[in-house]
Motif scaffolding. Structure first.
Motif, PDB file in Angstrom:
ATOM      1  N   GLU A  88      51.955  81.119  12.374  1.00 27.09           N
ATOM      2  CA  GLU A  88      51.196  80.177  11.549  1.00 27.09           C
ATOM      3  C   GLU A  88      51.389  78.740  12.033  1.00 27.09           C
ATOM      4  N   GLN A  89      52.624  78.378  12.371  1.00 27.74           N
ATOM      5  CA  GLN A  89      52.900  77.021  12.852  1.00 27.74           C
ATOM      6  C   GLN A  89      52.247  76.792  14.210  1.00 27.74           C
ATOM      7  N   TYR A  90      52.332  77.786  15.094  1.00 25.43           N
ATOM      8  CA  TYR A  90      51.746  77.669  16.439  1.00 25.43           C
ATOM      9  C   TYR A  90      50.237  77.479  16.348  1.00 25.43           C
ATOM     10  N   ILE A  91      49.580  78.320  15.537  1.00 23.15           N
ATOM     11  CA  ILE A  91      48.112  78.277  15.436  1.00 23.15           C
ATOM     12  C   ILE A  91      47.660  76.976  14.781  1.00 23.15           C
ATOM     13  N   LEU A  92      48.399  76.519  13.750  1.00 26.21           N
ATOM     14  CA  LEU A  92      48.052  75.258  13.097  1.00 26.21           C
ATOM     15  C   LEU A  92      48.128  74.097  14.089  1.00 26.21           C
ATOM     16  N   THR A  93      49.198  74.052  14.868  1.00 25.48           N
ATOM     17  CA  THR A  93      49.367  72.988  15.872  1.00 25.48           C
ATOM     18  C   THR A  93      48.257  73.064  16.923  1.00 25.48           C
ATOM     19  N   ASP A 103      43.876  72.691   7.182  1.00 27.85           N
ATOM     20  CA  ASP A 103      45.032  72.375   6.320  1.00 27.85           C
ATOM     21  C   ASP A 103      46.141  73.404   6.442  1.00 27.85           C
ATOM     22  N   SER A 104      45.736  74.678   6.430  1.00 28.95           N
ATOM     23  CA  SER A 104      46.761  75.725   6.400  1.00 28.95           C
ATOM     24  C   SER A 104      46.291  76.956   7.165  1.00 28.95           C
ATOM     25  N   VAL A 105      47.281  77.711   7.629  1.00 34.96           N
ATOM     26  CA  VAL A 105      47.040  78.951   8.373  1.00 34.96           C
ATOM     27  C   VAL A 105      47.917  80.033   7.778  1.00 34.96           C
ATOM     28  N   LYS A 124      51.957  91.393  21.720  1.00 30.59           N
ATOM     29  CA  LYS A 124      51.078  92.479  21.291  1.00 30.59           C
ATOM     30  C   LYS A 124      51.746  93.192  20.125  1.00 30.59           C
ATOM     31  N   THR A 125      51.112  93.142  18.978  1.00 28.87           N
ATOM     32  CA  THR A 125      51.641  93.799  17.790  1.00 28.87           C
ATOM     33  C   THR A 125      50.993  95.174  17.655  1.00 28.87           C
ATOM     34  N   PRO A 126      51.569  96.064  16.836  1.00 28.41           N
ATOM     35  CA  PRO A 126      50.968  97.398  16.681  1.00 28.41           C
ATOM     36  C   PRO A 126      49.497  97.341  16.273  1.00 28.41           C
ATOM     37  N   LYS A 127      49.143  96.312  15.491  1.00 25.31           N
ATOM     38  CA  LYS A 127      47.743  96.124  15.091  1.00 25.31           C
ATOM     39  C   LYS A 127      47.386  94.658  15.295  1.00 25.31           C
ATOM     40  N   PRO A 128      46.159  94.366  15.763  1.00 27.84           N
ATOM     41  CA  PRO A 128      45.736  92.961  15.868  1.00 27.84           C
ATOM     42  C   PRO A 128      45.859  92.271  14.513  1.00 27.84           C
ATOM     43  N   ILE A 129      46.019  90.953  14.538  1.00 30.66           N
ATOM     44  CA  ILE A 129      46.307  90.233  13.294  1.00 30.66           C
ATOM     45  C   ILE A 129      45.048  89.667  12.639  1.00 30.66           C
ATOM     46  N   LEU A 130      45.182  89.355  11.351  1.00 31.89           N
ATOM     47  CA  LEU A 130      44.175  88.641  10.581  1.00 31.89           C
ATOM     48  C   LEU A 130      44.653  87.196  10.485  1.00 31.89           C
ATOM     49  N   ILE A 131      43.737  86.247  10.721  1.00 34.95           N
ATOM     50  CA  ILE A 131      44.077  84.822  10.628  1.00 34.95           C
ATOM     51  C   ILE A 131      43.209  84.196   9.535  1.00 34.95           C
ATOM     52  N   MET A 132      43.852  83.606   8.523  1.00 37.80           N
ATOM     53  CA  MET A 132      43.109  82.973   7.422  1.00 37.80           C
ATOM     54  C   MET A 132      43.395  81.470   7.426  1.00 37.80           C
ATOM     55  N   VAL A 168      37.654  81.441   7.728  1.00 37.17           N
ATOM     56  CA  VAL A 168      37.795  80.024   7.407  1.00 37.17           C
ATOM     57  C   VAL A 168      37.227  79.814   6.011  1.00 37.17           C
ATOM     58  N   GLY A 169      38.054  79.320   5.095  1.00 37.47           N
ATOM     59  CA  GLY A 169      37.606  79.034   3.730  1.00 37.47           C
ATOM     60  C   GLY A 169      37.458  77.536   3.548  1.00 37.47           C
ATOM     61  N   TYR A 170      36.256  77.103   3.157  1.00 39.50           N
ATOM     62  CA  TYR A 170      35.998  75.684   2.896  1.00 39.50           C
ATOM     63  C   TYR A 170      36.108  75.440   1.395  1.00 39.50           C
ATOM     64  N   ARG A 171      37.066  74.607   0.986  1.00 38.01           N
ATOM     65  CA  ARG A 171      37.334  74.457  -0.435  1.00 38.01           C
ATOM     66  C   ARG A 171      37.072  73.039  -0.935  1.00 38.01           C
ATOM     67  N   SER A 172      36.789  72.960  -2.225  1.00 37.35           N
ATOM     68  CA  SER A 172      36.629  71.674  -2.917  1.00 37.35           C
ATOM     69  C   SER A 172      37.495  71.710  -4.164  1.00 37.35           C
ATOM     70  N   VAL A 173      37.912  70.539  -4.616  1.00 33.69           N
ATOM     71  CA  VAL A 173      38.649  70.433  -5.876  1.00 33.69           C
ATOM     72  C   VAL A 173      37.784  69.640  -6.843  1.00 33.69           C
ATOM     73  N   ILE A 174      37.341  70.300  -7.918  1.00 37.22           N
ATOM     74  CA  ILE A 174      36.500  69.656  -8.925  1.00 37.22           C
ATOM     75  C   ILE A 174      37.222  69.753 -10.271  1.00 37.22           C
TER      76      ILE A 174
END
Length: 198
Positions: A88-93, A103-105, A124-132, A168-174
């Motif tokens: 998460e830190q690597y991908i964010l950077t 903002d976050s990974v 290489k992990t046993p299964k490819p990863i999900l990135i949110m 990729v989630g695009y968020r708003s704060v209302i």
């Protein structure tokens, strides 16, 4: 008919995922009325011991296998947690260089028996990863969101990160409430268009 097709789907899944495994799918099957799944017992045969795993398969096309309990039973949770934090830190950077709005990974790196000391894009992990990913929408137009998502895909692919899907989630704060206005999800090979913004 649906039960038979669900069983065939599970058989295909096991043959692809565990080609060297000696197993038997038991005939006795349960049906989950609340979630619309068939429950199958899979007996893994080893020379010394037999282990039974429960699999849940959708009762509707495409008869998706919802749980891989063989995989789940092998996960080294402590090592996976550490590697997730590093991923998460690597991908964010990585992404912040070209798309500073990220903002976050969150990732779902899962490994068996401490396969690596640290996470790298080559792991290489046993299964490819999900990135949110999360981005604050602000005044971004759909075209800008598409461009950002394309750039994110390009950056992930440039590092050859082994992922099966990025979201990729695009968020708003209302009024203090967080809402998600748009989602974009893509595979490494997908050609993104404006229609992929939901």
């Amino acid at each position: 008919m649906d039960k038979h097709k669900a069983k065939e789907s599970l058989k295909e899944f096991l043959e692809q995922t565990y080609p060297d495994m000696d197993y038997e799918i038991k005939q006795s099957v349960g049906y989950g009325w609340t979630d619309g799944t068939y429950r199958f017992k899979v007996v893994k045969k080893d020379p010394t011991v037999e282990t039974t795993y429960t699999f849940y398969v959708s009762s509707l096309e495409p008869y998706e296998v919802f749980s891989d309990t063989i995989h789940d039973s092998k996960i080294d949770k402590e090592a996976s947690k550490k590697l997730n934090a590093e991923a998460e830190q690597y991908i964010l950077t990585l992404l912040n260089e070209k798309v500073p709005q990220v903002d976050s990974v969150n990732t779902d790196v899962e490994v068996y028996n401490k396969v690596a000391e640290e996470w790298t894009p080559q792991l290489k992990t046993p299964k490819p990863i999900l990135i949110m990913l999360e981005i604050e929408k602000g005044d971004l137009t759909k075209e800008q969101m598409l461009q950002q998502s394309q750039e994110i895909q390009k950056q992930l692919n440039s590092e050859s990160i082994d992922y099966y899907l990025a979201e990729v989630g695009y968020r708003s704060v209302i009024n203090g409430e967080e809402t998600y206005d748009y989602y974009v999800s893509f595979t490494p090979e997908q050609e993104l268009t404006i229609k992929d913004l939901n």
